[in-house]
Design an enzyme around this catalytic site. Sequence first.
Site, PDB file in Angstrom:
ATOM      1  N   TYR A  87       0.863  -1.179   0.000  1.00 40.17           N
ATOM      2  CA  TYR A  87       0.000   0.000   0.000  1.00 40.17           C
ATOM      3  C   TYR A  87       0.899   1.228   0.000  1.00 40.17           C
ATOM      4  CZ  TYR A  87      -3.306  -3.527   1.688  1.00 40.17           C
ATOM      5  OH  TYR A  87      -4.059  -4.644   1.836  1.00 40.17           O
ATOM      6  N   ASP A 104      -3.124   2.764  13.332  1.00 44.39           N
ATOM      7  CA  ASP A 104      -2.642   1.756  14.271  1.00 44.39           C
ATOM      8  C   ASP A 104      -1.164   1.428  14.068  1.00 44.39           C
ATOM      9  OD1 ASP A 104      -4.023   1.038  11.972  1.00 44.39           O
ATOM     10  OD2 ASP A 104      -4.499  -0.977  12.641  1.00 44.39           O
TER      11      ASP A 104
END
Length: 508
Positions: free
Chosen positions: A27, A34
């Site tokens: 990505y 997180d």
Amino acid sequence: MAAATLRKQLASQPRTKEGGFWHKKTYPNQMWLDGLYMAEPFYAEYSALTGDAAGLDDVAKQFALIEKHLVDPKTGLLYHGYDESREQQWANKATGQSPNAWDRAIGWYAMALVETLDYLPAGNANRAALIKDLQRLAPVLAKYQDAKTGTWSLVMGHESEKGNYAEASGSSMFVYALAKGVRLGYLDKKYAAVARKGYEGILKTFVATENGALALNGTVSVGGLGGKPYRDGSFQYYLSEPLRKNDLKGVGPFILASTEMEIAQENAVGQGKTVGLDYYFNHELRKNAFTGQPEQWHYTWEERTHGGFWLWGNQLRELGAKTIAVPAAPTPASLKALNVYVIVDPDTKNETPQPHYISAADSKAVTDWVRAGGTLVLLANDTANCEIRHFNELARNFGVQFTDQSVNMVQGSQFEQGRVDLTSGAAVFKQAKSAYIKELAVLALQAPAQPLVTNNGKVIMATAQLGKGRVFALGDPWLYNEYTDGRKIPATFENFQAGKDLGRWLLK
């Protein structure tokens, strides 16, 4: 791994245009909230350990980018993810943000803040910014706490929507971060009530007893964005993930929250009190393994390896006391700020080329301070490893002498040879019944000293009252990490509990 090598590896990772870490190579345009917990506390600890100021700056930059790109200015909540390219289906085409605020992602972020701050020294320029981030987040968490149950919902900002539910892991994370933030002075004390209400809600809502053991219910299994099958970050997506019992992502934060609640109950013991540890008579130096620069070691608050007092110091801090180093010879002025003064294992010439011996002036300053109400701790060693002669000149003022007789000479791992029965010392050791102390100097006493712990006819520990003050004496440093962290000696020895018992006595 050298600090420069770590930075080089980090630098090779995909980054945003502004320098923030991308979430994953798969990505390459994303930052996930997180992810801050997964990287920054370790990165900060490593940078602090290696003296890498650039690394600490990089850590702070990650938080700054999160605050810039993921905070909703209307609610103060943080979105789960950010896609700079706006290419992902879940990304808002104008902001790059994912659609919703997932409780556990915000929980990871809150935990990352309080744990990263553990490794940013007081003088670090980035410390204030992270504290400010936590202070911005705290009222948001208070606002979205359920007024009735004290818990927090899975998808925050949508509490009243059908299907939304109280979730265990995020609730535990928020309790932990708020309670620790209050304890360490980052947050206003009013947030302690928010944490307490949250913890009570967790106990009522999620904790059950099953087959004689505790169980934690209500932890969502996972939450993500993208991937296959595609996770679009919608409200319905988060609700579609199953709940799990005793999922470690919930149990771990619940244990941390529980620990903070226990600390909060005992934190008043040492409030407003300062424990000073001598760094002058004990001043052994070594080269830092990473920087090559000289550093003090052996019986210091900062040292987390075997020979340090970090764990015992942390117990004192959890009792509410402040721990400081005393790097110079004791004087009336320097001792005035202390409630407790600890002198451990003064150096011999074998340990330090030019040791600082306790002088007559030092003895007078310390004795006068005790008489006026100070509490003194004298921890020697066997005579082969401690400068006893001058130490005894000070100890004599309280009726204590460290003799040249050593006991508990342990052979290898025959730990029973180091057992000390603490039951005769119940005036100090309210809970601990036995301890491991090896190669300790036996004590000889006269008034005002009184034996505290005696084993096999030998005085192991003593106390003394002089004027308004008190003294505790033992012929070994015994509470260093090697024998309090539970990793080496059998669990039948209660050094860790004994350290807390002693701390309570010193601070009362």
